[in-house]
Design an enzyme around this catalytic site. Structure first.
Site, PDB file in Angstrom:
ATOM      1  N   GLY A 131      -5.544  -0.679  -4.690  1.00 17.54           N
ATOM      2  CA  GLY A 131      -6.627  -1.093  -5.572  1.00 17.54           C
ATOM      3  C   GLY A 131      -6.286  -2.452  -6.147  1.00 17.54           C
ATOM      4  CB  SER A 163      -2.989  -1.566  -0.762  1.00 18.04           C
ATOM      5  OG  SER A 163      -3.729  -2.704  -1.114  1.00 18.04           O
ATOM      6  CB  ALA A 164      -2.164  -2.222  -5.532  1.00 16.10           C
ATOM      7  CG  HIS A 200      -4.268  -5.446   2.608  1.00 10.79           C
ATOM      8  ND1 HIS A 200      -4.783  -4.329   3.214  1.00 10.79           N
ATOM      9  CD2 HIS A 200      -4.049  -5.092   1.313  1.00 10.79           C
ATOM     10  CE1 HIS A 200      -4.895  -3.344   2.327  1.00 10.79           C
ATOM     11  NE2 HIS A 200      -4.443  -3.787   1.171  1.00 10.79           N
ATOM     12  CD  GLU A 235      -5.291  -4.124   6.778  1.00 14.73           C
ATOM     13  OE1 GLU A 235      -5.903  -3.063   6.857  1.00 14.73           O
ATOM     14  OE2 GLU A 235      -5.129  -4.742   5.708  1.00 14.73           O
TER      15      GLU A 235
END
Length: 290
Positions: A131, A163-164, A200, A235
């Protein structure tokens, strides 16, 4: 006498030395670096670039990564949803529960606990979702759980973050891609690895647009931080860290090699780290060789 950053800046303006002082990266580093901690040889950390890979569903490509992380065990997982901004924690929890159900894990979100610190103390495994990194770090500081998660994971509680949630495994959040919609009290994060990653990662710009590329931004980071290097995670790829220093590049069989952005006399240079490579995390420094 201690001088604050603001007063130092004002004094620099008055003296007409801002250009020389700031251009050398005087304020690039966190004011309070993460203190060292004892690390268990049983530590297991999965740093994932993303929650999806090509046309996959949410995390459904990562089953082998979780098998590796949990060594075939199926512990209940404490989920930290604080990176979620546009939506509810309940919905985010449900999404992650559905994703982990085929892997045999029960997911319980930390937002259900009156005492989030006690929830961390009792957790058998911890997952931090993606997020907005700025919101995630701010909320973790507000909940008082950053130091606790660091302690528990370094003591051997399995950790995964995508991700985060992967970015905060670094010493700081400085190489996030996210807009700074919140202001945490510190950029310091967990520091499970001694270098920064960029999740990413996509090489090159957008066709038809004269925008900055990811390489442009990382080159600025390296110009400003002369003693650091950055790993770009495409990714689907992940870093699997065990013990104090051991790391392996894992991901789907057709995953891209990682991008190792390196210091150079002018700007930066690039090396690639192939899927399956095992290395000592202390080698990701200027002059290091895998």
């Amino acid at each position: 006498m201690t001088i604050s950053r603001r007063h130092f800046f004002e004094a620099a303006v008055a003296a007409g030395v801002v250009g020389t002082t700031l251009s050398q990266g005087a304020f690039a580093k966190p004011k309070n670096p993460i203190p060292p901690q004892k690390i268990s040889p049983k530590r297991r950390v999965l740093i994932q670039s993303s929650s999806r890979y090509h046309n996959s569903g949410y995390l459904d490509f990562a089953g082998e990564q979780y098998e590796k992380l949990f060594e075939g065990q199926k512990p209940d997982i404490l989920f930290v949803p604080y990176a979620k901004v546009a939506g509810t924690y309940d919905d985010y929890e449900k999404q992650v529960q559905d994703a982990f159900k085929p892997f045999g894990h029960k997911i319980v979100s930390i937002h259900h606990f009156k005492d989030p610190q006690q929830a961390v103390r009792e957790a058998k495994a911890i997952a931090v979702g993606g997020g907005n990194t700025w919101a995630l770090v701010t909320r973790m500081y507000e909940a008082g759980i950053i130091e606790l998660i660091r302690e528990r994971v370094n003591a051997g509680v399995p950790y995964c973050g995508w991700s985060a949630g992967g970015n905060v495994a670094c010493p700081t959040l400085r190489t996030t891609n996210d807009m700074p919609i919140a202001e945490p009290p510190s950029f310091n994060t967990f520091g499970f690895i001694p270098f920064q990653t960029n999740p990413h990662f996509i090489s090159g710009g957008t066709q038809g647009l004269n925008n900055e590329t990811r390489e442009d931004r990382l080159e600025e980071f390296l110009w400003y931080n002369k003693d650091e290097e950055v790993i770009g995670l495409p990714e689907g790829t992940a870093l699997f860290v065990t013990g104090e220093f051991d790391c392996e590049v894992i991901g789907p069989k057709d995953s891209e090699a990682l991008y190792w952005f390196r210091q150079a006399d002018k700007g930066m240079t690039l090396e690639r780290i192939a899927l399956g490579t095992k290395f000592d995390v202390r080698k990701i420094v200027p002059g290091g060789k895998l």
